[in-house]
Design a protein around this motif. Structure first.
Motif, PDB file in Angstrom:
ATOM      1  N   ASN A   1     -18.186  14.743  61.081  1.00  0.00           N
ATOM      2  CA  ASN A   1     -19.791  13.852  61.870  1.00  0.00           C
ATOM      3  C   ASN A   1     -19.209  13.761  63.446  1.00  0.00           C
ATOM      4  N   GLY A   2     -18.106  13.797  63.786  1.00  0.00           N
ATOM      5  CA  GLY A   2     -18.327  13.704  65.090  1.00  0.00           C
ATOM      6  C   GLY A   2     -17.261  13.590  65.631  1.00  0.00           C
ATOM      7  N   SER A   3     -16.414  11.879  64.463  1.00  0.00           N
ATOM      8  CA  SER A   3     -15.523  11.090  64.452  1.00  0.00           C
ATOM      9  C   SER A   3     -13.789  11.634  64.244  1.00  0.00           C
ATOM     10  N   LYS A   4     -13.612  11.287  65.754  1.00  0.00           N
ATOM     11  CA  LYS A   4     -11.962  11.915  66.004  1.00  0.00           C
ATOM     12  C   LYS A   4     -10.465  10.532  65.568  1.00  0.00           C
ATOM     13  N   ILE A   5      -9.945  11.703  65.343  1.00  0.00           N
ATOM     14  CA  ILE A   5      -8.796  10.758  65.148  1.00  0.00           C
ATOM     15  C   ILE A   5      -7.208  11.298  66.281  1.00  0.00           C
ATOM     16  N   ASN A   6      -6.868  10.463  66.221  1.00  0.00           N
ATOM     17  CA  ASN A   6      -5.140  10.849  67.538  1.00  0.00           C
ATOM     18  C   ASN A   6      -4.286  10.558  65.948  1.00  0.00           C
ATOM     19  N   LEU A   7      -3.897  12.104  65.394  1.00  0.00           N
ATOM     20  CA  LEU A   7      -3.376  12.813  65.350  1.00  0.00           C
ATOM     21  C   LEU A   7      -1.585  12.316  64.721  1.00  0.00           C
ATOM     22  N   SER A   8      -0.977  11.732  66.311  1.00  0.00           N
ATOM     23  CA  SER A   8      -0.119  11.320  66.729  1.00  0.00           C
ATOM     24  C   SER A   8       0.609   9.952  66.755  1.00  0.00           C
ATOM     25  N   ASP A   9      -0.499   9.261  66.426  1.00  0.00           N
ATOM     26  CA  ASP A   9      -0.417   7.407  65.904  1.00  0.00           C
ATOM     27  C   ASP A   9      -1.208   7.021  64.994  1.00  0.00           C
ATOM     28  N   VAL A  10      -1.750   7.902  64.240  1.00  0.00           N
ATOM     29  CA  VAL A  10      -2.111   7.345  62.342  1.00  0.00           C
ATOM     30  C   VAL A  10      -0.906   7.598  61.820  1.00  0.00           C
ATOM     31  N   LYS A  11      -0.361   6.498  60.640  1.00  0.00           N
ATOM     32  CA  LYS A  11       0.793   6.309  60.178  1.00  0.00           C
ATOM     33  C   LYS A  11       0.395   7.630  58.858  1.00  0.00           C
ATOM     34  N   ASN A  12       1.287   7.750  58.823  1.00  0.00           N
ATOM     35  CA  ASN A  12       1.902   8.662  57.339  1.00  0.00           C
ATOM     36  C   ASN A  12       0.428   7.785  55.967  1.00  0.00           C
ATOM     37  N   GLY A  13       0.195   9.133  54.784  1.00  0.00           N
ATOM     38  CA  GLY A  13      -0.766   8.924  53.918  1.00  0.00           C
ATOM     39  C   GLY A  13      -2.322   8.869  54.378  1.00  0.00           C
ATOM     40  N   VAL A  14      -3.315   8.637  53.540  1.00  0.00           N
ATOM     41  CA  VAL A  14      -4.431   9.321  53.503  1.00  0.00           C
ATOM     42  C   VAL A  14      -4.893   8.539  54.673  1.00  0.00           C
ATOM     43  N   LEU A  15      -6.094   9.629  55.361  1.00  0.00           N
ATOM     44  CA  LEU A  15      -6.266   9.589  56.421  1.00  0.00           C
ATOM     45  C   LEU A  15      -7.891   9.558  56.410  1.00  0.00           C
TER      46      LEU A  15
ATOM     47  N   LYS B   1      -4.673  14.290  54.226  1.00  0.00           N
ATOM     48  CA  LYS B   1      -3.521  13.151  54.428  1.00  0.00           C
ATOM     49  C   LYS B   1      -2.053  13.675  55.548  1.00  0.00           C
ATOM     50  N   LYS B   2      -1.674  12.743  55.847  1.00  0.00           N
ATOM     51  CA  LYS B   2      -0.501  12.849  57.091  1.00  0.00           C
ATOM     52  C   LYS B   2       1.250  13.122  56.096  1.00  0.00           C
ATOM     53  N   ASP B   3       1.544  13.622  56.013  1.00  0.00           N
ATOM     54  CA  ASP B   3       2.865  13.416  55.236  1.00  0.00           C
ATOM     55  C   ASP B   3       3.951  13.373  56.011  1.00  0.00           C
ATOM     56  N   LYS B   4       5.198  12.924  55.418  1.00  0.00           N
ATOM     57  CA  LYS B   4       6.718  12.476  56.392  1.00  0.00           C
ATOM     58  C   LYS B   4       6.836  13.362  57.185  1.00  0.00           C
ATOM     59  N   ASN B   5       6.811  14.319  57.391  1.00  0.00           N
ATOM     60  CA  ASN B   5       6.985  15.311  58.146  1.00  0.00           C
ATOM     61  C   ASN B   5       5.774  15.496  59.348  1.00  0.00           C
ATOM     62  N   GLY B   6       5.054  14.996  59.679  1.00  0.00           N
ATOM     63  CA  GLY B   6       3.548  14.735  60.387  1.00  0.00           C
ATOM     64  C   GLY B   6       2.567  15.593  60.222  1.00  0.00           C
ATOM     65  N   ARG B   7       2.611  16.141  58.872  1.00  0.00           N
ATOM     66  CA  ARG B   7       1.677  17.716  58.767  1.00  0.00           C
ATOM     67  C   ARG B   7       0.514  17.293  58.609  1.00  0.00           C
ATOM     68  N   ILE B   8      -0.977  17.427  58.512  1.00  0.00           N
ATOM     69  CA  ILE B   8      -2.152  17.532  57.943  1.00  0.00           C
ATOM     70  C   ILE B   8      -1.763  18.057  56.430  1.00  0.00           C
ATOM     71  N   ILE B   9      -2.688  17.317  55.364  1.00  0.00           N
ATOM     72  CA  ILE B   9      -2.441  18.397  53.842  1.00  0.00           C
ATOM     73  C   ILE B   9      -3.268  18.250  53.722  1.00  0.00           C
ATOM     74  N   TYR B  10      -4.589  18.918  53.930  1.00  0.00           N
ATOM     75  CA  TYR B  10      -6.130  19.223  53.022  1.00  0.00           C
ATOM     76  C   TYR B  10      -5.554  19.324  51.176  1.00  0.00           C
ATOM     77  N   GLU B  11      -6.400  18.225  50.452  1.00  0.00           N
ATOM     78  CA  GLU B  11      -6.034  18.509  49.287  1.00  0.00           C
ATOM     79  C   GLU B  11      -7.688  18.914  48.076  1.00  0.00           C
ATOM     80  N   ALA B  12      -7.682  19.409  48.042  1.00  0.00           N
ATOM     81  CA  ALA B  12      -9.467  20.258  47.348  1.00  0.00           C
ATOM     82  C   ALA B  12      -9.631  19.560  45.592  1.00  0.00           C
ATOM     83  N   SER B  13      -9.674  18.723  45.626  1.00  0.00           N
ATOM     84  CA  SER B  13     -10.465  18.578  43.896  1.00  0.00           C
ATOM     85  C   SER B  13     -11.294  19.311  43.290  1.00  0.00           C
TER      86      SER B  13
END
Length: 382
Positions: A130-144, A153-165
């Protein structure tokens, strides 16, 4: 002068050599040696004793493989079997860089001085459909966020993980996201199929929140390393400008920076198909394709050099100064300016990417080239 290098060789073997002396020794080698050098009798009784002494050094160095101390190490010190003919006898030198796992965590960062630049780190911007932006350096771990039936999600190692249902709903394959790293940034993302991607500085990847049932396809700019989840029924395709790479499950690196002369694809394991215009080629492990002037060429390369950035190192092998400077510019977020003729020297060596810019330049000064940092600019003079 020869006595000086006898002294440095002895210091290296006795673990008393300083980083500055290591750089001096490396510069001497990089300058090219064609004169035989006599080994003093006090250094070793005979060839066999010398060989054993070096082998003992190798053993000690291997035991320290988890050390995080930054070393300035020339290419010839990275191999246990690097051999030089000195005065009719063989000397074996070895030093290995510390073992490192692929990680986006930088260690031992030094605070840069006023006229210096610190190393890059985990920095990236996620642009949602939708064009919105997220600064991945600043966000906390968990669902984004949620994209269709996919959760980010952002995991404890700082990675972004896509989990498809698998739940029926909005088709996430039509929802595209982009992760972009700035100069001085790097990041890792795990795609919805489990494939892992490492992004180098000034790079991007555009991909669907979830892949379709028939294919997996992404687009990148800059440089990225891929570890693709195996799926023989669903090819994975990477588009970079005029080139497309197609795989089923493999590990490979693509360097497609626009300021480099060629798009280079390096295969680590498995196989990949490279296509550009009407051409195509199949790569084998340790092969690298170069797409230049719409032509594909293939060479065998040292994959450790290609992947050094993923393990937190700069690693150069007979690299031209402009090539090194482009890499430095991207990692330290600086510009490059040449005063006078561009130096034609080549350099071989290795140093951690966690050091400040001044430390990298200090190593390069041993090639006889001068550098100065003026704000956000490196001025290069020969």
């Amino acid at each position: 002068m020869e006595n000086r290098y006898h002294e440095l060789a002895k210091k290296w073997l006795n673990n008393t050599i300083t980083p500055a002396e290591q750089a001096e020794f490396a510069a001497w080698y990089n300058a090219g040696q064609d004169k035989p050098i006599e080994i003093p009798a006090t250094f070793a009784e005979n060839d066999e004793a010398l060989k054993q002494r070096i082998l003992n050094k190798i053993s000690r160095e291997i035991k320290k493989s988890n050390s995080h101390v930054t070393k300035i190490i020339p290419l010839w010190l990275r191999y246990a079997a690097a051999v030089f003919l000195f005065g009719g006898c063989f000397m074996y030198y070895y030093a290995h860089t510390h073992r490192a796992v692929k990680s986006n965590v930088l260690t031992q960062q030094q605070k840069p001085s006023k006229n210096d630049a610190g190393p890059g780190g985990n920095k990236a911007i996620l642009t949602l459909a939708n064009g919105s932006k997220i600064n991945l350096s600043d966000v906390k771990n968990g669902v984004l966020a949620s994209q269709g039936q996919t959760v980010l999600k952002k995991d404890k190692n700082g990675r972004i993980i896509y989990e498809a249902s698998d739940v029926k709903g909005v088709d996430s394959s039509a929802i595209f996201n982009t992760i972009t790293t700035p100069r001085g940034g790097q990041f890792q993302v795990v795609l919805s199929d489990g494939s892992k991607v490492w992004l180098n500085s000034a790079s991007s990847i555009t991909f669907p929140a979830a892949f379709s049932k028939t294919e997996r396809k992404v687009t990148i700019t800059g440089e990225a390393y891929f570890e693709i989840a195996k799926n023989k029924n669903k090819p994975f395709k990477v588009v970079t400008g005029r080139q497309m790479v197609e795989v089923l499950g493999t590990h490979f690196n693509i360097n497609a920076y626009t300021d480099e002369s060629a798009i280079k694809t390096t295969l680590i394991e498995g196989s990949v198909k490279i296509s550009a215009d009407a051409q195509s080629a199949i790569l084998k492990p340790e092969q690298q394709s170069s797409l230049f002037n719409n032509k594909i060429s293939i060479n065998t390369v040292d994959t450790d050099n290609v992947l050094a950035w993923t393990t937190g190192n700069f690693q150069f092998e007979k690299a031209e100064i402009p090539s090194i400077m482009r890499e430095a510019a991207r990692w330290y977020d600086v510009d490059i300016k040449y005063e006078g003729e561009i130096p034609k020297r080549r350099f071989t060596g290795s140093i951690s990417r966690s050091v400040n810019l001044s430390e990298l330049l200090k190593m390069l000064k041993y090639t006889g080239i001068n550098f100065k940092i003026a704000g956000k600019t490196i001025v290069v003079t020969s």
